[in-house]
Design a protein around this motif. Structure first.
Motif, short mmCIF file in Angstrom:
data_model
loop_
_atom_site.label_atom_id
_atom_site.label_comp_id
_atom_site.label_asym_id
_atom_site.label_seq_id
_atom_site.Cartn_x
_atom_site.Cartn_y
_atom_site.Cartn_z
N ASP A 58 0.83 -1.21 0.00
CA ASP A 58 0.00 0.00 0.00
C ASP A 58 0.86 1.26 0.00
N TRP A 59 1.92 1.27 0.80
CA TRP A 59 2.73 2.48 0.87
C TRP A 59 3.50 2.71 -0.42
N ASN A 60 3.93 1.66 -1.09
CA ASN A 60 4.58 1.85 -2.40
C ASN A 60 3.61 2.46 -3.40
N LEU A 61 2.36 1.99 -3.35
CA LEU A 61 1.34 2.54 -4.25
C LEU A 61 1.06 4.00 -3.90
N ILE A 62 0.99 4.32 -2.61
CA ILE A 62 0.77 5.71 -2.19
C ILE A 62 1.93 6.59 -2.62
N HIS A 63 3.15 6.09 -2.50
CA HIS A 63 4.33 6.87 -2.89
C HIS A 63 4.34 7.13 -4.40
N GLN A 64 3.90 6.15 -5.20
CA GLN A 64 3.83 6.36 -6.65
C GLN A 64 2.84 7.47 -7.00
N VAL A 65 1.68 7.43 -6.35
CA VAL A 65 0.68 8.48 -6.59
C VAL A 65 1.21 9.83 -6.14
N THR A 66 1.92 9.86 -5.03
CA THR A 66 2.50 11.12 -4.53
C THR A 66 3.48 11.70 -5.54
N LYS A 67 4.29 10.85 -6.16
CA LYS A 67 5.23 11.32 -7.17
C LYS A 67 4.50 11.90 -8.38
N THR A 68 3.43 11.24 -8.79
CA THR A 68 2.65 11.75 -9.92
C THR A 68 2.04 13.10 -9.59
N LEU A 69 1.48 13.25 -8.41
CA LEU A 69 0.91 14.53 -7.99
C LEU A 69 1.99 15.60 -7.89
N THR A 70 3.19 15.21 -7.51
CA THR A 70 4.31 16.16 -7.45
C THR A 70 4.65 16.65 -8.85
N ARG A 71 4.64 15.77 -9.84
CA ARG A 71 4.90 16.17 -11.22
C ARG A 71 3.83 17.13 -11.73
N ILE A 72 2.59 16.88 -11.35
CA ILE A 72 1.51 17.78 -11.77
C ILE A 72 1.70 19.16 -11.14
N ALA A 117 4.42 20.56 -10.40
CA ALA A 117 5.53 21.25 -11.05
C ALA A 117 5.14 21.85 -12.38
N THR A 118 4.09 21.34 -13.03
CA THR A 118 3.70 21.83 -14.35
C THR A 118 2.74 23.01 -14.29
N ARG A 119 2.00 23.15 -13.19
CA ARG A 119 1.03 24.25 -13.08
C ARG A 119 0.73 24.50 -11.62
N ASP A 120 0.16 25.67 -11.34
CA ASP A 120 -0.24 26.01 -9.98
C ASP A 120 -1.55 25.30 -9.65
N CYS A 121 -1.48 24.31 -8.77
CA CYS A 121 -2.66 23.51 -8.44
C CYS A 121 -2.68 23.26 -6.94
N ALA A 122 -3.66 23.84 -6.26
CA ALA A 122 -3.76 23.69 -4.81
C ALA A 122 -4.13 22.27 -4.42
N VAL A 123 -4.91 21.57 -5.26
CA VAL A 123 -5.34 20.21 -4.92
C VAL A 123 -4.16 19.26 -4.92
N SER A 124 -3.37 19.25 -6.00
CA SER A 124 -2.24 18.33 -6.08
C SER A 124 -1.16 18.68 -5.05
N SER A 125 -0.90 19.96 -4.87
CA SER A 125 0.16 20.35 -3.92
C SER A 125 -0.22 19.98 -2.49
N GLN A 126 -1.48 20.22 -2.09
CA GLN A 126 -1.90 19.86 -0.74
C GLN A 126 -1.99 18.35 -0.57
N SER A 127 -2.36 17.65 -1.63
CA SER A 127 -2.38 16.19 -1.57
C SER A 127 -0.99 15.65 -1.29
N VAL A 128 0.01 16.22 -1.97
CA VAL A 128 1.39 15.81 -1.75
C VAL A 128 1.80 16.08 -0.31
N ASP A 129 1.45 17.25 0.22
CA ASP A 129 1.83 17.60 1.59
C ASP A 129 1.22 16.63 2.61
#
Length: 650
Positions: free
Chosen positions: A516-530, A532-544
């Motif tokens: 589960d944690w590996n899967l969560i970390h993969q999603v976190t990396k994807t949200l981090t990439r998003i 970086a491409t645009r200003d998005c409060a949803v993805s940035s707070q999800s990462v935090d």
């Protein structure tokens, strides 16, 4: 007939040409309106003068009667008529002075005055197309907002550049960029540019709104660093113009705000097909921007307009009838997320009767949406339903959707698959998985007796994250597609896994935590990439948030401070950490030693599992998902939480 004219009385009153066909005693206009065609008679000056005097006398007599009635009413309620009249005159003078300084269209916002003017329009045809008639042309308010949206339209060259940069994302737009109701040709940059230009110049509220919303969809997908092509503020004050040096969000707010007013005007006048299309585009924009409550509101209005113009009675497999199924299906999907009721009952003929000609994907969407209606009905009455209803919904979903859908999605997409195909495929799969999640989510936290629902919830959340990863990481276009609600759905599924792992931290029931944690970390990396491409409060707070709980679980970083987190449309979490910072940071991940916490360290979780939320929380405001999830929100607020638990760390 009066000397020097050949017009009859009716045509003179209408101010139209009076045309007599050869051999006819009635003019063409009177024949068409079935009116009496009388010739104009010369009125003597003496007779006219007497009539005028009699009219004045009657008017004065009527005014005296009304004055007496007003005086009696004022005396009965103890009101000083003279003082009130003076105050009214003074207020009127102030109002006129302010209107001269900065004219506004306040009369359009006064329902009683509009009703009075509309009644005059119905009683008399001497209006000659005045602006008070709802059918005679745009109101003053509509004209102001139309002009504001025209001012927000980029220049010809800048608009062409915006369209070229965002052309790959047009395929996911639910409404074609066309001013006609016929099947539109394939969209190209010149055609879309012409569509926006023609619509903005049409003066029709719904058409202008449609063009503005299409432009908003394009601006959302504009690459980072291209805000210079957006329009700057003009010198004129207009209702939706943002400040100087417009940012992307300010331009989007201006386009969406102005379009919403125009769509409301269109709906108030009875609705049009363009208004329904604009409402669907509004919903798409708000979903992409992470504002599901606003999306639910505007699509409900679009459904009302669609019902008024008879859209459900048309062929549902051909345009414009094909617009109807996505409307009610999308509205149910959003209502399930928000814990709100849906608009159209499943017994409606357009839903209950089997439609011929639907392909496999359309039929699957229809069947899922029907079951979503049952889920919403249960959630709205959760204190009066049995668990057997949940089992019944699960069986219906598996029988009617899951098995056929697995066959439909069994073949993986090819590397050359278009963005439209990948998007619609992922949307269908995510809709199915989200429905299965919301069927079991309430009972997975409600009681330890429902282990089957808990297992189903954990399994479907893992599948949601896999579906999200398969879509987002396919290529650059799928990664850059703006859809904050999709990102939030993945985050919510990840949070269920987080709570599951903390809940069974020292038990084999949680399963292997690494998976589960590996899967969560993969999603976190994807949200981090998003992020970086645009200003998005949803993805940035999800990462935090996900990073914080990952560090908390594996004891990384500085964790000496307690935290409070409110996850929108999900629940609230309070983490209390006790003990010294040295003990907190003393976890050796390589040796897999259990972390050392103080005796009072714990994580308190409260979840509104049936989706009923208070309207006093910040994420129910205009910002919605973009609000601060870790802000200082009152922990004792007016919530309706159905499950709570305190999870110790040791």
């Amino acid at each position: 007939m009066r000397l020097g004219t050949k017009s009859c009385v009716e045509c003179r009153r209408r101010k139209v040409r009076c045309i007599f066909s050869p051999g006819q005693a009635i003019c063409q206009a009177c024949a068409l309106h079935d009116s009496v065609c009388d010739s104009q008679q010369l009125v003597s000056k003496e007779r006219s003068s007497n009539q005028t005097i009699n009219g004045y006398n009657q008017t004065n007599q009527r005014l005296d009667e009304l004055s007496d009635q007003i005086r009696h009413i004022c005396n009965a309620i103890g009101l000083d008529l003279q003082q009130s009249t003076s105050n009214a005159i003074y207020s009127e003078a102030i109002r006129e002075e302010r209107e001269q300084e900065e004219p506004e269209y306040q009369t359009e916002d006064v329902p009683l005055l509009r009703l009075f003017k509309d009644s005059n329009f119905l009683l008399s045809e001497t209006h000659n197309g005045d602006a008070y008639s709802p059918r005679s042309g745009p109101s003053h308010q509509a004209k102001a907002y139309i002009q504001a949206l025209v001012d927000l339209t980029p220049s010809k060259d800048d608009l062409a550049l915006i369209l070229r940069l965002t052309e790959p994302y047009w395929a996911v737009c639910p409404v074609a960029p066309s001013t006609s109701h016929a099947n539109s040709p394939p969209s190209t940059v010149p055609r879309v540019q012409q569509f926006i230009h023609d619509s903005m110049k049409s003066g029709k509220p719904a058409m202008v709104a449609k063009a503005a919303l299409w432009l908003a969809c394009c601006i959302q997908h504009l690459p980072k660093g291209f805000d210079a092509v957006l329009p700057s503020r003009s010198s004129d004050r207009t209702p939706t113009m943002p400040p100087s040096n417009c940012s992307r969000n300010e331009v989007l707010d201006g386009l969406l705000g102005g379009a919403e007013v125009l769509v409301s005007i269109d709906a108030d006048s009875g609705g049009t097909l363009e208004g329904v299309e604009s409402g669907f585009l509004q919903c798409q924009n708000y979903v992409s921007l992470g504002r599901p409550r606003k999306a639910w509101s505007v699509i409900r209005r679009a459904i009302n307009s669609a019902l008024l113009i008879g859209l459900p009675r048309k062929c549902l497999t051909e345009y414009p009838g094909s617009m109807w199924p996505p409307l009610w299906q999308t509205e149910r999907q959003i209502a399930m997320l928000l814990g709100l009721p849906y608009a159209v009952a499943s017994s409606h003929p357009s839903i209950s009767e089997k439609s011929l000609g639907l392909d496999a994907e359309q039929q699957a969407m229809h069947d899922i949406a029907v079951i979503v209606g049952a889920v919403i009905d249960r959630n709205q009455n959760y204190d009066r339903v049995a668990y057997s209803d949940t089992q019944q919904m699960h069986d219906n979903l598996r029988r009617t959707v899951s098995v056929p859908l697995d066959l439909l999605l069994s073949e993986p997409p090819s590397p050359s698959s278009s963005l439209a195909y990948l998007y619609h495929r992922a949307s269908l799969e995510m809709y199915h998985l989200q429905t299965l999640k919301y069927i079991h989510l309430p009972y997975s936290f409600k009681s330890a007796q429902h282990t089957e629902s808990e297992a189903q919830t954990i399994d479907v959340c893992r599948r949601i994250l896999h579906c999200y990863q398969n879509f987002r990481t396919r290529n650059d276009q799928t990664l850059l597609l703006v859809c904050d609600l999709l990102d939030f759905q993945a985050f919510s599924a990840a949070m269920v896994l987080v709570i599951h792992q903390f809940r069974y931290r020292n038990s084999h029931m949680g399963g292997p935590p690494e998976y589960d944690w590996n899967l969560i970390h993969q999603v976190t990396k994807t949200l981090t990439r998003i992020t970086a491409t645009r200003d998005c409060a949803v993805s940035s707070q999800s990462v935090d948030v996900l990073t914080y709980f990952s560090d908390l679980y594996y004891m990384r970083g500085s964790l000496s401070e307690s935290r409070e987190i409110v996850v929108p449309y999900f629940g609230k979490i309070r983490v209390t950490i006790a003990g010294s910072a040295a003990n907190v940071a003393g976890f050796d991940s390589g040796r897999n030693i259990a972390p050392i916490f103080g005796d009072e360290s714990q994580m308190q979780v409260d979840i509104s599992s049936f989706g009923t939320f208070s309207d006093t929380v910040d994420f129910q405001s205009g910002a919605e998902l973009a609000s601060d999830w870790m802000d200082s929100i009152d922990w004792q607020g007016d919530f309706d939480w159905n499950w709570n638990s305190t999870l110790p760390f040791d």
